[in-house]
Design a protein around this motif. Structure first.
Motif, short mmCIF file in Angstrom:
data_model
loop_
_atom_site.label_atom_id
_atom_site.label_comp_id
_atom_site.label_asym_id
_atom_site.label_seq_id
_atom_site.Cartn_x
_atom_site.Cartn_y
_atom_site.Cartn_z
N MET A 1 -23.31 44.79 -77.11
CA MET A 1 -23.87 44.19 -75.89
C MET A 1 -23.29 42.79 -75.73
O MET A 1 -23.34 42.00 -76.65
N ALA A 2 -22.74 42.47 -74.61
CA ALA A 2 -22.10 41.16 -74.41
C ALA A 2 -22.99 40.26 -73.57
O ALA A 2 -23.57 40.68 -72.60
N SER A 3 -23.11 39.02 -74.02
CA SER A 3 -23.86 38.00 -73.30
C SER A 3 -22.87 37.09 -72.61
O SER A 3 -22.20 36.30 -73.26
N LYS A 4 -22.75 37.21 -71.29
CA LYS A 4 -21.70 36.51 -70.55
C LYS A 4 -22.11 35.08 -70.23
O LYS A 4 -23.18 34.84 -69.70
N GLN A 5 -21.24 34.13 -70.58
CA GLN A 5 -21.40 32.74 -70.20
C GLN A 5 -20.20 32.35 -69.35
O GLN A 5 -19.26 33.12 -69.20
N SER A 6 -20.20 31.14 -68.80
CA SER A 6 -19.11 30.74 -67.92
C SER A 6 -17.78 30.62 -68.67
O SER A 6 -16.73 30.92 -68.13
N THR A 7 -17.83 30.18 -69.92
CA THR A 7 -16.60 29.99 -70.68
C THR A 7 -16.56 30.87 -71.93
O THR A 7 -15.49 31.30 -72.34
N PHE A 8 -17.70 31.14 -72.53
CA PHE A 8 -17.75 31.87 -73.79
C PHE A 8 -18.47 33.21 -73.62
O PHE A 8 -19.56 33.28 -73.06
N ASP A 9 -17.83 34.23 -74.11
CA ASP A 9 -18.40 35.58 -74.08
C ASP A 9 -18.63 36.00 -75.53
O ASP A 9 -17.68 36.02 -76.32
N ILE A 10 -19.85 36.33 -75.89
CA ILE A 10 -20.16 36.71 -77.28
C ILE A 10 -20.33 38.23 -77.37
O ILE A 10 -21.19 38.81 -76.72
N GLU A 11 -19.48 38.83 -78.17
CA GLU A 11 -19.57 40.27 -78.44
C GLU A 11 -20.16 40.48 -79.83
O GLU A 11 -19.58 40.03 -80.83
N GLN A 12 -21.31 41.12 -79.90
CA GLN A 12 -21.97 41.38 -81.18
C GLN A 12 -21.52 42.76 -81.69
O GLN A 12 -21.86 43.79 -81.13
N ARG A 13 -20.72 42.77 -82.74
CA ARG A 13 -20.22 44.02 -83.29
C ARG A 13 -21.25 44.67 -84.20
O ARG A 13 -22.15 44.00 -84.73
N ASP A 14 -21.09 45.97 -84.41
CA ASP A 14 -22.02 46.70 -85.26
C ASP A 14 -21.97 46.23 -86.71
O ASP A 14 -22.95 46.37 -87.45
N ASP A 15 -20.85 45.66 -87.14
CA ASP A 15 -20.73 45.22 -88.53
C ASP A 15 -21.32 43.82 -88.76
O ASP A 15 -21.20 43.26 -89.84
N GLY A 16 -21.91 43.24 -87.70
CA GLY A 16 -22.55 41.94 -87.85
C GLY A 16 -21.66 40.76 -87.53
O GLY A 16 -22.09 39.61 -87.65
N VAL A 17 -20.43 41.02 -87.10
CA VAL A 17 -19.52 39.95 -86.72
C VAL A 17 -19.69 39.64 -85.22
O VAL A 17 -19.64 40.55 -84.39
N ALA A 18 -19.91 38.38 -84.90
CA ALA A 18 -19.98 37.94 -83.51
C ALA A 18 -18.61 37.44 -83.09
O ALA A 18 -18.09 36.48 -83.68
N VAL A 19 -18.00 38.10 -82.11
CA VAL A 19 -16.69 37.69 -81.61
C VAL A 19 -16.90 36.81 -80.37
O VAL A 19 -17.40 37.29 -79.35
N VAL A 20 -16.56 35.54 -80.50
CA VAL A 20 -16.69 34.59 -79.39
C VAL A 20 -15.34 34.51 -78.68
O VAL A 20 -14.35 34.06 -79.26
N ARG A 21 -15.33 34.96 -77.44
CA ARG A 21 -14.08 34.97 -76.67
C ARG A 21 -14.12 33.84 -75.64
O ARG A 21 -15.06 33.73 -74.86
N MET A 22 -13.07 33.01 -75.65
CA MET A 22 -12.97 31.88 -74.73
C MET A 22 -12.18 32.28 -73.49
O MET A 22 -11.14 32.94 -73.60
N ASP A 23 -12.68 31.87 -72.34
CA ASP A 23 -11.99 32.15 -71.07
C ASP A 23 -12.41 31.09 -70.07
O ASP A 23 -13.44 31.21 -69.42
N VAL A 24 -11.62 30.04 -69.96
CA VAL A 24 -11.96 28.92 -69.07
C VAL A 24 -11.73 29.35 -67.63
O VAL A 24 -10.61 29.70 -67.26
N PRO A 25 -12.77 29.34 -66.81
CA PRO A 25 -12.63 29.79 -65.41
C PRO A 25 -11.65 28.93 -64.63
O PRO A 25 -11.61 27.70 -64.78
#
Length: 727
Positions: A1-25
C-alpha cells in the motif's frame, strides 16, 4: 500500500522494508528545496514510529536522477550569511535524522547522485548503485565556489579517509559506479533491474545484525599499503598535521589563492578531524555562509546559470524548424578534423564520412579515433564490442564518394581562403542543395568564404578548440545570409557533441580569436621590453589563467599567430599589430613545441622539473631578460587588452549579449573562471576604473589601449545600471 506525498512516496514491502521514492514535482531532476522541511519532518515521523518498518531504502522515481543536489536558487535571494548558515544547518539536521534512525537505511542509487544527493546517501548505512551510464557520484560544490553543506565534509572523510575525501572534495570529481565502489563510497554495484531488491536485501542483512566484515587482506597489497598510509597520516595528530599541510601547499600551487572555497574545504575537514564531528559540522555551515557571499562564488554561479541557459537556447527565431542532421562529413583528417569526427561519433552518435587528400593522412585520422576508443576500453568505460561498434560509424575516403548523403560537412583544412573556396565548391558539387557547409576557420570571415557559394544560406562557421575532445566550447559564426534553420541545426549539432555553444557575428577573428590576439601580442611586447619569459608566464598564471601566454604561444605555434595577425591588423589597425619579435623567431625556426624550440626549449632537459627557457631567445630580441616589472602590471596590461577587445566586440554587434562573451572567454580561452568572464570582471572592477586604467596604459604605451567606445559611453553614464554590463 503506498502513501502518496508531494515529494516522497513510501512503499511498504511485505518483507518489512519501506522504500522511500523521491520525485520532486515540476522538476526534470530531483533537487533539494527549502520548502521540503515540513515534508522531511512528516516522512521521518512515519519512519520513526511505524513498528512494521524493519529497514528503509531511499530511491528515486525519476529515471536517471537519484538526487542532483540543492536547487541553486535556494540561496540566491538570501541577504546575510546567517540566513545561509541556517539553511545549511537545516539540511544537516535532515540528514542527521537519516543517520539516527534506529532501523538501517540503504541508498539505492540510479542516476545522478551529486552534492546534497551524495550527502543524503552518505548519511545512510550502505549505498548500492545501478551500473548505468547516467549513474555518477560526486560533491561538485567547489565548482560553484562553495563547499558541501549537508555534512559532506565530515561524512565522506569518515567513510573513505581524509586523503581520498579531500581529492574528491577539492576537485569536484564525478565517479562512475565502479570507481566509487573501489574508493569505498559504494558497497555494491548491480544491474539496474536488480537495484531495489539488492538494496532491500542489504538493508535486511543489516537489520539482522549480520553486517559483512571486510577481511584482513581485502584489497591485497594495495589495500594493505592504503591502510598503512592511513595509520601513519590520518590516525594520529602529527600525521594529520603533515597531511593537511601538504594539502594546503598543493592547493596554493593550483589555485594561487584565487579561490577561497578549496581552502575552506580543507579547514572544515580539519575541524572535524581535530575537534570532533560537532565542531566539523558547525565549521562546514559557517564556511558555507561565508562563501555564498564571495565575489568568486557569485562569478562561478553566474557561469553555471549561463551554461544552463545556453542549453535551452536555439539561437534562431521562434518557430524556426532546424534542419535534421543525421549524417556528417569531415574534410581533413588532421588533429582538428579527427577530433571533430571523434566527438561526432562518441557524443552525438552520428556516422562520419572522413576525407583526406591521401591514404597516409586518412590513416592517421582513423588512428586518432582508434586510440580514443582504445583508451576508453582500457579505462573500462566501454567494452571492446561497444568500442568497435562506435568505430564502425566512421568511414574514410580520399574522394567525395558518399558525400551526397551528408546533411552537414565540416571543413578542417589549413587557413587558406583559396583552399576553403575549393572545398566549398567540391561540397556544393557533390552534396545536396540543402547540405550545410561549415568552416572550422579560426580567423577568416565566413562571409569571405561564402562569397563564392552558390547557396550562401547554407554556409556557417563552426570554430572548435584544440584538443576538440576536451575543450568544451563551440563558437558558431553566422553571416547575414546564413539561414535561421541552418543556425538552429548547427547549434543542436554542437550540443549533441557535448559542447557549450555560443553564436557570434561574422568578422575577422570572430570573437575568441579576436580577443586572444591582443592578449598574446601584449605578452610578447612585454618580453621585448626585457622581462623574462618565466616572469610573464608566472604573472598571468598567478592572476588566474590556466597557462601563461608564452607557454600558450608555444603550444599553438608562433607561426599560427603570424598567419592570423595580418588578417586582424588589416581590419583593426595598430591594436592588432603582431610584434616584430614574432617574425624574428619564425626566421630562426623557433615555432614552439612542434619545432623543439620557441620561448622554451623542448629539447633540453628539465631543471627541477621545469622547462628551461630558450637560451638564445633574449639575444635574438636584443634584451637581457632580467628587466624588473611588477607582476600586477604585467597581468593587467595583458588582461585589459583582452577585456577591451571583448568590449569592442559587444559594441560592434559581434556579440549579442555579454553572457555569450563571458562563456566564450572562459570555456574557449581559459579566462579566469573566478572572475565570471571579462564583462562580469569589468563590472566587478567598475567601468570607470577600467577606463581610467586603459587611459593610463594609453599614455604610457600607445593607442592600442584606447578604451572601446562602449566603455567610454558607460563610464559617462549617470545612471548606475548603465555603468554595468549586468544589472
Amino acid at each position: 500500500m503506498a502513501s502518496k506525498q508531494s515529494t516522497f512516496d513510501i512503499e511498504q514491502r511485505d518483507d518489512g522494508v519501506a522504500v522511500v521514492r523521491m520525485d520532486v514535482p515540476g522538476e526534470a531532476h530531483n533537487v533539494l528545496k527549502a520548502e521540503f522541511a515540513d515534508e522531511f519532518e512528516a516522512l521521518f515521523q512515519r519512519l520513526r514510529t511505524d513498528s512494521a518498518i524493519k529497514a528503509v531504502v531511499f530511491a528515486s522515481n525519476k529515471p536517471g536522477s537519484f538526487l542532483a543536489g540543492a536547487d541553486i536558487k535556494l540561496f540566491e535571494n538570501v541577504k546575510t550569511p546567517d540566513e545561509v548558515v541556517a539553511l545549511a544547518e537545516q539540511c544537516q539536521g535532515a540528514f542527521h535524522q537519516i543517520a539516527d534512525l534506529k532501523v538501517p537505511v540503504v541508498a539505492a542509487i540510479d542516476g545522478a547522485c551529486l552534492g546534497g544527493g551524495l550527502e543524503l546517501a552518505l548519511a545512510c548505512d550502505a549505498r548500492i548503485a545501478a551500473d548505468t551510464p547516467k549513474t555518477v557520484l560526486g560533491l561538485p560544490e567547489v565548482m560553484l565556489g562553495l563547499l558541501p553543506a549537508g555534512g559532506g565534509t565530515q561524512r565522506l572523510p569518515a567513510l573513505i579517509g581524509i586523503a581520498a575525501a579531500l581529492d574528491l572534495l577539492l576537485t569536484g570529481k564525478q565517479l562512475r559506479p565502479g570507481r566509487a565502489k573501489k574508493v569505498g563510497i559504494l558497497d555494491q554495484v548491480v544491474a539496474p533491474e536488480a537495484l531495489i531488491d539488492a538494496a532491500a536485501a542489504r538493508a535486511l542483512v543489516l537489520a539482522a545484525g549480520k553486517t559483512p566484515k571486510a577481511g584482513l587482506l581485502t584489497g591485497g597489497v594495495a589495500g594493505l599499503q592504503a591502510r598503512a598510509t592511513k595509520l601513519a597520516l590520518e590516525d594520529n595528530r602529527l600525521g594529520r598535521r603533515v597531511l593537511f599541510s601538504q594539502a594546503r601547499k598543493k592547493l596554493q600551487s593550483q589555485t594561487r589563492g584565487n579561490y577561497p572555497a578549496p581552502e575552506r574545504i580543507v579547514d572544515a575537514v580539519e575541524a572535524g578531524a581535530e575537534k570532533g564531528p560537532e565542531a566539523g559540522f558547525a565549521a562546514e555551515a559557517r564556511f558555507f555562509g561565508e562563501l555564498v557571499f564571495t565575489d568568486e562564488s557569485r562569478a562561478l554561479r553566474h557561469i553555471y546559470r549561463a551554461t544552463e541557459d545556453l542549453k535551452k537556447e536555439t539561437f534562431a527565431p521562434a518557430g524556426t524548424k532546424a534542419r535534421t542532421i543525421d549524417n556528417v562529413g569531415v574534410l581533413g583528417a588532421g588533429l582538428m578534423g579527427a577530433g571533430i569526427a571523434t566527438v561526432t561519433i562518441d557524443k552525438a552518435g552520428l556516422p562520419v564520412r572522413l576525407k583526406d587528400k591521401d591514404d597516409t593522412g586518412l590513416a592517421a585520422g582513423i588512428g586518432h579515433l582508434r586510440a580514443h576508443y582504445d583508451k576508453k576500453v582500457k579505462r573500462k568505460q566501454l567494452s571492446r564490442f561497444e568500442a568497435d561498434v562506435a568505430l564502425n560509424r566512421v568511414t574514410g575516403t580520399t574522394n567525395y564518394r558518399g558525400f551526397a548523403g551528408c546533411d552537414l560537412v565540416v571543413e578542417a583544412v589549413f587557413e587558406d581562403l583559396d583552399l576553403k573556396h575549393r572545398m566549398l565548391a567540391d561540397v556544393e558539387a557533390n552534396g545536396r542543395e540543402d547540405t550545410i557547409f561549415a568552416s572550422n576557420t579560426s580567423s577568416i570571415p565566413i562571409g569571405d568564404i561564402a562569397a563564392r557559394a552558390k547557396r550562401p544560406e547554407n554556409v556557417i562557421g563552426l570554430h572548435y578548440f584544440s584538443p576538440v575532445e576536451k575543450m568544451p566550447l563551440l563558437e558558431i559564426i553566422a553571416t547575414n545570409q546564413t539561414a535561421p534553420e541552418v543556425i538552429a541545426a548547427s547549434a543542436a549539432f554542437g550540443k549533441a557533441q557535448g559542447k557549450t555553444v555560443i553564436v557570434v557575428g561574422d568578422g575577422p577573428g570572430f570573437y575568441t580569436t579576436r580577443i586572444l590576439a591582443p592578449f598574446l601580442n601584449e605578452a610578447t611586447r612585454i618580453l621585448a621590453e626585457g622581462v623574462s619569459v618565466k616572469a610573464v608566464d608566472a604573472a598571468l598564471t598567478n592572476y588566474g589563467f590556466p597557462v601563461g601566454p608564452m607557454t600558450l604561444l608555444d603550444e599553438v605555434g608562433i607561426d599560427i599567430g603570424t598567419k592570423v595577425g595580418p588578417i586582424l591588423e588589416k581590419a583593426f589597425g595598430e591594436r592588432m599589430a603582431v610584434p616584430g619579435e614574432s617574425a624574428k623567431m619564425i626566421e630562426a625556426g623557433w615555432l614552439g613545441r612542434k619545432a623543439g624550440k620557441g620561448f622554451y626549449d623542448y629539447e633540453a632537459k628539465k631543471k627541477n622539473g621545469k622547462r628551461p627557457v630558450n637560451a638564445d631567445l633574449y639575444d635574438l630580441m636584443g634584451v637581457s631578460g632580467d628587466a624588473g616589472m611588477d607582476a600586477t602590471e604585467i597581468a593587467e596590461r595583458c588582461t585589459f587588452m583582452f577585456l577591451n577587445e571583448a568590449a569592442h566586440c559587444l559594441g560592434e554587434g559581434i556579440l549579442s549579449e555579454p553572457m555569450h562573451g563571458d562563456i566564450g572567454a572562459i570555456f574557449g580561452l581559459g579566462f579566469p573562471p573566478f572572475t565570471g568572464g571579462p564583462f562580469r570582471f569589468a563590472d566587478r572592477l567598475g567601468i570607470k576604473q577600467v577606463v581610467a586604467r586603459l587611459d593610463a596604459f594609453t599614455d604610457q604605451h600607445g593607442a592600442r589601449f584606447e578604451p572601446a567606445p562602449i566603455l567610454r559611453d558607460m563610464a559617462r553614464a549617470r545612471a548606475r545600471r548603465k555603468q554595468r554590463f549586468y544589472n
